[in-house]
Design a protein around this motif. Sequence first.
Motif, mmCIF file in Angstrom:
data_model
loop_
_atom_site.group_PDB
_atom_site.id
_atom_site.type_symbol
_atom_site.label_atom_id
_atom_site.label_comp_id
_atom_site.label_asym_id
_atom_site.label_seq_id
_atom_site.Cartn_x
_atom_site.Cartn_y
_atom_site.Cartn_z
ATOM 1 N N ALA A 217 -9.514 8.806 -7.187
ATOM 2 C CA ALA A 217 -10.955 8.819 -6.934
ATOM 3 C C ALA A 217 -11.353 8.279 -5.570
ATOM 4 N N LYS A 218 -10.532 7.426 -4.990
ATOM 5 C CA LYS A 218 -10.880 6.810 -3.710
ATOM 6 C C LYS A 218 -9.733 6.988 -2.732
ATOM 7 N N ALA A 219 -10.044 6.899 -1.475
ATOM 8 C CA ALA A 219 -9.005 6.920 -0.436
ATOM 9 C C ALA A 219 -8.430 5.506 -0.348
ATOM 10 N N ALA A 220 -7.636 5.153 -1.341
ATOM 11 C CA ALA A 220 -7.185 3.776 -1.485
ATOM 12 C C ALA A 220 -5.899 3.465 -0.726
ATOM 13 N N HIS A 221 -5.129 4.469 -0.411
ATOM 14 C CA HIS A 221 -3.816 4.258 0.176
ATOM 15 C C HIS A 221 -3.892 4.375 1.694
ATOM 16 N N THR A 222 -4.011 3.275 2.344
ATOM 17 C CA THR A 222 -4.123 3.237 3.805
ATOM 18 C C THR A 222 -5.109 4.283 4.319
ATOM 19 N N GLY A 223 -6.209 4.446 3.604
ATOM 20 C CA GLY A 223 -7.259 5.375 4.019
ATOM 21 C C GLY A 223 -7.083 6.795 3.526
ATOM 22 N N ASN A 224 -5.990 7.100 2.855
ATOM 23 C CA ASN A 224 -5.731 8.448 2.349
ATOM 24 C C ASN A 224 -5.868 8.499 0.837
ATOM 25 N N MET A 225 -5.962 9.704 0.324
ATOM 26 C CA MET A 225 -5.969 9.908 -1.115
ATOM 27 C C MET A 225 -4.811 10.823 -1.475
ATOM 28 N N CYS A 226 -4.250 10.604 -2.644
ATOM 29 C CA CYS A 226 -3.159 11.450 -3.126
ATOM 30 C C CYS A 226 -3.762 12.590 -3.931
ATOM 31 N N VAL A 227 -3.224 13.791 -3.707
ATOM 32 C CA VAL A 227 -3.804 14.984 -4.324
ATOM 33 C C VAL A 227 -2.696 15.857 -4.904
ATOM 34 N N LEU A 228 -2.913 16.304 -6.141
ATOM 35 C CA LEU A 228 -2.061 17.310 -6.776
ATOM 36 C C LEU A 228 -2.767 18.642 -6.604
ATOM 37 N N PHE A 229 -2.077 19.600 -5.989
ATOM 38 C CA PHE A 229 -2.662 20.913 -5.740
ATOM 39 C C PHE A 229 -2.194 21.936 -6.771
ATOM 40 N N ALA A 230 -2.901 23.037 -6.849
ATOM 41 C CA ALA A 230 -2.597 24.094 -7.810
ATOM 42 C C ALA A 230 -1.238 24.731 -7.587
ATOM 43 N N ASP A 231 -0.690 24.604 -6.382
ATOM 44 C CA ASP A 231 0.655 25.146 -6.137
ATOM 45 C C ASP A 231 1.740 24.145 -6.525
ATOM 46 N N HIS A 232 1.354 23.066 -7.197
ATOM 47 C CA HIS A 232 2.236 22.012 -7.714
ATOM 48 C C HIS A 232 2.700 21.030 -6.649
ATOM 49 N N SER A 233 2.175 21.131 -5.444
ATOM 50 C CA SER A 233 2.536 20.156 -4.418
ATOM 51 C C SER A 233 1.659 18.913 -4.566
ATOM 52 N N VAL A 234 2.195 17.789 -4.132
ATOM 53 C CA VAL A 234 1.457 16.534 -4.116
ATOM 54 C C VAL A 234 1.529 16.012 -2.688
ATOM 55 N N ARG A 235 0.341 15.712 -2.141
ATOM 56 C CA ARG A 235 0.301 15.232 -0.759
ATOM 57 C C ARG A 235 -0.691 14.090 -0.630
ATOM 58 N N ALA B 87 0.841 -1.205 0.000
ATOM 59 C CA ALA B 87 0.000 0.000 0.000
ATOM 60 C C ALA B 87 0.875 1.254 0.000
ATOM 61 N N HIS B 88 1.948 1.228 0.798
ATOM 62 C CA HIS B 88 2.860 2.379 0.841
ATOM 63 C C HIS B 88 3.574 2.545 -0.505
ATOM 64 N N ALA B 89 4.013 1.431 -1.098
ATOM 65 C CA ALA B 89 4.672 1.491 -2.406
ATOM 66 C C ALA B 89 3.720 2.059 -3.458
ATOM 67 N N ASN B 90 2.459 1.651 -3.415
ATOM 68 C CA ASN B 90 1.473 2.179 -4.365
ATOM 69 C C ASN B 90 1.219 3.663 -4.136
ATOM 70 N N GLU B 91 1.221 4.083 -2.873
ATOM 71 C CA GLU B 91 1.030 5.497 -2.564
ATOM 72 C C GLU B 91 2.179 6.326 -3.135
ATOM 73 N N VAL B 92 3.396 5.843 -2.981
ATOM 74 C CA VAL B 92 4.565 6.540 -3.534
ATOM 75 C C VAL B 92 4.460 6.607 -5.061
ATOM 76 N N GLU B 93 4.078 5.501 -5.696
ATOM 77 C CA GLU B 93 3.919 5.488 -7.151
ATOM 78 C C GLU B 93 2.798 6.425 -7.580
ATOM 79 N N CYS B 94 1.726 6.469 -6.829
ATOM 80 C CA CYS B 94 0.605 7.359 -7.126
ATOM 81 C C CYS B 94 1.069 8.821 -7.090
ATOM 82 N N MET B 95 1.822 9.171 -6.069
ATOM 83 C CA MET B 95 2.308 10.547 -5.945
ATOM 84 C C MET B 95 3.275 10.883 -7.079
#
Length: 125
Positions: free
Chosen positions: A86-104, A5-13
């Motif tokens: 679309a879903k909070a798939a990564h250990t309950g969190n979702m990855c988001v790209l923001f307008a300031d170019h940050s990804v969290r 799940a952590h590896a997928n979260e890193v890949e998602c980001m």
Amino acid sequence: PLYQAHANEVECMTRLRNIDKAIEMYRSKHSNRYPSDLQDLVEMGYLKSSDSIVCPESKEKYQLSPPTRDAINYGKLTIWPVCTDAKAAHTGNMCVLFADHSVRSVSPDEMSEISKKALEQLYGK
């Protein structure tokens, strides 16, 4: 399972950071406008494949936030989520790209608060 799940979260980001770069390249050639759909970035060669716009864990296509284009084009928002899985798939969190170019990686509750603040910023409420 947790490791995967952590590896997928890193890949998602990583994929979201690549989407951010592709959006910026697109904008530089299209009067600073956002693409209407992420698939446009693939079809125009800004991203390598359709896999680039799919979350590695949920297997769903990332969502480009519709209000983003107008809000950001007019310089009104920097915290608006540009793109999310679309879903909070990564250990309950979702990855988001923001307008300031940050990804969290954010929790659904945090995402709700961020969206609320962004709408207040946009509409002054």
